[in-house]
Design a protein around this motif. Sequence first.
Motif, PDB file in Angstrom:
ATOM      1  N   LYS A 317       3.543   2.943 -11.100  1.00 41.99           N
ATOM      2  CA  LYS A 317       3.296   1.549 -11.462  1.00 41.99           C
ATOM      3  C   LYS A 317       1.798   1.348 -11.649  1.00 41.99           C
ATOM      4  CE  LYS A 317       7.334  -0.713  -9.472  1.00 41.99           C
ATOM      5  NZ  LYS A 317       7.829  -1.513  -8.327  1.00 41.99           N
ATOM      6  N   ASN A 318       1.459   0.459 -12.580  1.00 40.95           N
ATOM      7  CA  ASN A 318       0.047   0.231 -12.889  1.00 40.95           C
ATOM      8  C   ASN A 318      -0.468  -1.046 -12.233  1.00 40.95           C
ATOM      9  OD1 ASN A 318       1.104  -1.854 -14.424  1.00 40.95           O
ATOM     10  ND2 ASN A 318       0.739  -0.846 -16.388  1.00 40.95           N
ATOM     11  N   ALA A 319      -1.603  -1.513 -12.676  1.00 34.69           N
ATOM     12  CA  ALA A 319      -2.249  -2.690 -12.086  1.00 34.69           C
ATOM     13  C   ALA A 319      -1.454  -3.967 -12.314  1.00 34.69           C
ATOM     14  CB  ALA A 319      -3.655  -2.846 -12.656  1.00 34.69           C
ATOM     15  N   ASP A 320      -0.487  -3.933 -13.229  1.00 40.10           N
ATOM     16  CA  ASP A 320       0.378  -5.091 -13.465  1.00 40.10           C
ATOM     17  C   ASP A 320       1.752  -4.923 -12.825  1.00 40.10           C
ATOM     18  OD1 ASP A 320      -1.534  -6.432 -15.117  1.00 40.10           O
ATOM     19  OD2 ASP A 320      -1.021  -5.059 -16.745  1.00 40.10           O
ATOM     20  N   GLY A 321       1.936  -3.864 -12.047  1.00 38.06           N
ATOM     21  CA  GLY A 321       3.214  -3.617 -11.405  1.00 38.06           C
ATOM     22  C   GLY A 321       4.274  -3.100 -12.362  1.00 38.06           C
ATOM     23  N   LYS A 322       3.859  -2.538 -13.499  1.00 30.02           N
ATOM     24  CA  LYS A 322       4.794  -2.036 -14.508  1.00 30.02           C
ATOM     25  C   LYS A 322       4.826  -0.508 -14.471  1.00 30.02           C
ATOM     26  CE  LYS A 322       5.359  -6.257 -16.051  1.00 30.02           C
ATOM     27  NZ  LYS A 322       6.616  -6.996 -15.754  1.00 30.02           N
ATOM     28  N   TYR A 426      -5.772  13.045 -11.747  1.00 24.23           N
ATOM     29  CA  TYR A 426      -6.635  11.898 -11.434  1.00 24.23           C
ATOM     30  C   TYR A 426      -5.929  10.595 -11.776  1.00 24.23           C
ATOM     31  CZ  TYR A 426     -10.445   8.539 -12.036  1.00 24.23           C
ATOM     32  OH  TYR A 426     -11.231   7.412 -11.970  1.00 24.23           O
ATOM     33  N   LEU A 427      -5.238  10.557 -12.924  1.00 22.56           N
ATOM     34  CA  LEU A 427      -4.572   9.334 -13.357  1.00 22.56           C
ATOM     35  C   LEU A 427      -3.453   8.933 -12.396  1.00 22.56           C
ATOM     36  CD1 LEU A 427      -4.120   7.106 -15.456  1.00 22.56           C
ATOM     37  CD2 LEU A 427      -2.640   8.701 -16.712  1.00 22.56           C
ATOM     38  N   THR A 428      -2.658   9.899 -11.943  1.00 27.17           N
ATOM     39  CA  THR A 428      -1.565   9.561 -11.023  1.00 27.17           C
ATOM     40  C   THR A 428      -2.108   8.971  -9.724  1.00 27.17           C
ATOM     41  OG1 THR A 428      -1.498  11.798 -10.073  1.00 27.17           O
ATOM     42  CG2 THR A 428      -0.073  11.365 -11.969  1.00 27.17           C
ATOM     43  N   LYS A 429      -3.211   9.512  -9.237  1.00 24.12           N
ATOM     44  CA  LYS A 429      -3.808   8.985  -8.009  1.00 24.12           C
ATOM     45  C   LYS A 429      -4.397   7.597  -8.250  1.00 24.12           C
ATOM     46  CE  LYS A 429      -4.963  13.585  -6.238  1.00 24.12           C
ATOM     47  NZ  LYS A 429      -6.061  14.548  -5.985  1.00 24.12           N
ATOM     48  N   ARG A 430      -5.080   7.440  -9.393  1.00 25.67           N
ATOM     49  CA  ARG A 430      -5.698   6.143  -9.702  1.00 25.67           C
ATOM     50  C   ARG A 430      -4.641   5.049  -9.815  1.00 25.67           C
ATOM     51  NH1 ARG A 430      -8.543   5.887 -15.252  1.00 25.67           N
ATOM     52  NH2 ARG A 430      -6.646   4.818 -15.893  1.00 25.67           N
ATOM     53  N   ARG A 431      -3.510   5.392 -10.421  1.00 26.71           N
ATOM     54  CA  ARG A 431      -2.435   4.408 -10.570  1.00 26.71           C
ATOM     55  C   ARG A 431      -1.944   3.911  -9.202  1.00 26.71           C
ATOM     56  NH1 ARG A 431      -3.390   3.587 -15.326  1.00 26.71           N
ATOM     57  NH2 ARG A 431      -2.012   3.993 -17.085  1.00 26.71           N
ATOM     58  N   ASN A 432      -1.902   4.807  -8.209  1.00 26.39           N
ATOM     59  CA  ASN A 432      -1.463   4.373  -6.883  1.00 26.39           C
ATOM     60  C   ASN A 432      -2.396   3.309  -6.311  1.00 26.39           C
ATOM     61  OD1 ASN A 432       0.958   5.824  -6.310  1.00 26.39           O
ATOM     62  ND2 ASN A 432      -0.241   7.699  -6.097  1.00 26.39           N
ATOM     63  N   PHE A 433      -3.693   3.473  -6.533  1.00 21.97           N
ATOM     64  CA  PHE A 433      -4.635   2.470  -6.045  1.00 21.97           C
ATOM     65  C   PHE A 433      -4.556   1.185  -6.874  1.00 21.97           C
ATOM     66  CE2 PHE A 433      -6.862   6.350  -4.419  1.00 21.97           C
ATOM     67  CZ  PHE A 433      -6.659   6.062  -3.077  1.00 21.97           C
ATOM     68  N   GLU A 434      -4.291   1.327  -8.165  1.00 27.35           N
ATOM     69  CA  GLU A 434      -4.102   0.126  -8.987  1.00 27.35           C
ATOM     70  C   GLU A 434      -2.898  -0.674  -8.502  1.00 27.35           C
ATOM     71  OE1 GLU A 434      -3.716   1.413 -13.005  1.00 27.35           O
ATOM     72  OE2 GLU A 434      -5.821   1.984 -13.221  1.00 27.35           O
ATOM     73  N   TYR A 435      -1.817   0.030  -8.210  1.00 28.25           N
ATOM     74  CA  TYR A 435      -0.615  -0.662  -7.734  1.00 28.25           C
ATOM     75  C   TYR A 435      -0.850  -1.268  -6.352  1.00 28.25           C
ATOM     76  CZ  TYR A 435       4.219  -1.534  -6.384  1.00 28.25           C
ATOM     77  OH  TYR A 435       5.387  -2.129  -5.949  1.00 28.25           O
ATOM     78  N   ALA A 436      -1.604  -0.561  -5.500  1.00 30.57           N
ATOM     79  CA  ALA A 436      -1.936  -1.115  -4.191  1.00 30.57           C
ATOM     80  C   ALA A 436      -2.715  -2.418  -4.341  1.00 30.57           C
ATOM     81  CB  ALA A 436      -2.748  -0.100  -3.381  1.00 30.57           C
ATOM     82  N   SER A 437      -3.646  -2.463  -5.291  1.00 22.04           N
ATOM     83  CA  SER A 437      -4.411  -3.694  -5.538  1.00 22.04           C
ATOM     84  C   SER A 437      -3.497  -4.810  -6.037  1.00 22.04           C
ATOM     85  CB  SER A 437      -5.519  -3.422  -6.561  1.00 22.04           C
ATOM     86  OG  SER A 437      -6.447  -2.496  -6.059  1.00 22.04           O
TER      87      SER A 437
END
Length: 452
Positions: A317-322, A426-437
């Motif tokens: 999931k990304n920063a928009d929860g999608k 890197y992208l898979t890890k970054r997405r986890n932090f985006e979803y956490a935010s």
Amino acid sequence: MNRKGIMVGIDKKSKNTLYLPSSMKREGLLSAAFGTKVVKCRVSFTQSLEKSALLSEDLFEELMIPHKSRADLLIHEQTVHIGPLIGIYTAGFTSSPLRPLKDRSLFFSKLLSLHEKASGYCFVFGAHQVNWEEGTIQALLYKENGWVRAAVPLPNVVYDRLPSRKTEEVPLLQQTKQRLMNDYQIPWFNPQFFNKWDIHKLLDKNSLTASLLPQSILHPNAETINTLCGLYETVYIKPADGALGAGIYQLTKTDSGFTVKHTNDEKAFSSTHYSDAASFIKAFEENHDPAAFLIQQGIKLIRVRGRPVDFRVHTNKNADGKWTVTAIAAKISGKNSITTHLSNGGEVKTLGELYSDPKERVGIIRNLSKAALTVSRVLNEHIEGFIGEIGFDLGIDHDGKVWMFEANSRPGRSIFSHPKLRSVDYLTKRRNFEYASYLSERSITAPDKLWR
């Protein structure tokens, strides 16, 4: 109002004051928050600040902010929220200052270092680090000079990285998780490992996903072996709670009975012949409980150099929860291996290495992505809790049909050992932090919608 990437620093001249850029000016602000800690304070706006915020030293300490950092500022009602404060929940801590999480220390140090480049604060913790009376956590943080420990408030959101199913079942770890979720309403994502049979039943009931599944039956016995081997050339027996390809048996019907292949605990390949299914089951029951296994249709997968190929597809999931597809890699079976797992001699290839024709490669990507996103959305709709990432093992047969073999809520990362897959790692890890935010913000601004 939300401002991303604001540098949070300290002002040593004032008392109990938060200074914000004048562009964020708003009347009626009464307090500042960090994680679950809220402190009443004076909020002042100044034109000298554009991309930073300053807290008086006493306010910085009272909020228990561990260090200066870039963070997001979220104004909701009468409070300025500084964060997000993300906790990564795990187990297996040691007293070593250099390797506080044994062999996983390097993984977590890289994870926290990656987050340092984004906005907010991130730390690792376990059940024993929570101080319930004070509402704080003895956090494990990673800075340029190594690991440090600091007391922080309870976090805005928790990312679950418990290492195994066995660890997940420890009562104290379960109790801590339930208390943080239920008593403090802290969003907790990737809360559990998936069970293969539970996932199969769920997806088999849905018209969007049923066609992706190989025929599977729980609790193999002589009758089900004979039935499925009569329909398919090869079948597999797998543990419902298995991982990394362990405990898998391949059965192939022959004129004189069954050839059974499997990889033992030492990763050594073996092949045994049985005259009939009953003889195999009798031997199987000496080491296993069949009720904890399922029997599954074998698929004639596409091959490279004569070896079967399947695909690992990560969705996040990304920063928009999608849901998004973040990584796709091919896994080629090892010599004589019955699975494509790297631990059993498999090898990883990028799709570019496997398909030189761009048109063919795009078609493969499109079909795999469509299947993975469809399953992600169905699972998300029917499984309780917040799911932020899934790792799929998908296959393509000789007719081009996509099959789903497994869905993993805490996918392994062995495919990212391939040099050309480091960017998507890197992208898979970054997405986890985006979803956490995303979860953190929603828990503050719209908790009713988040928890419905």
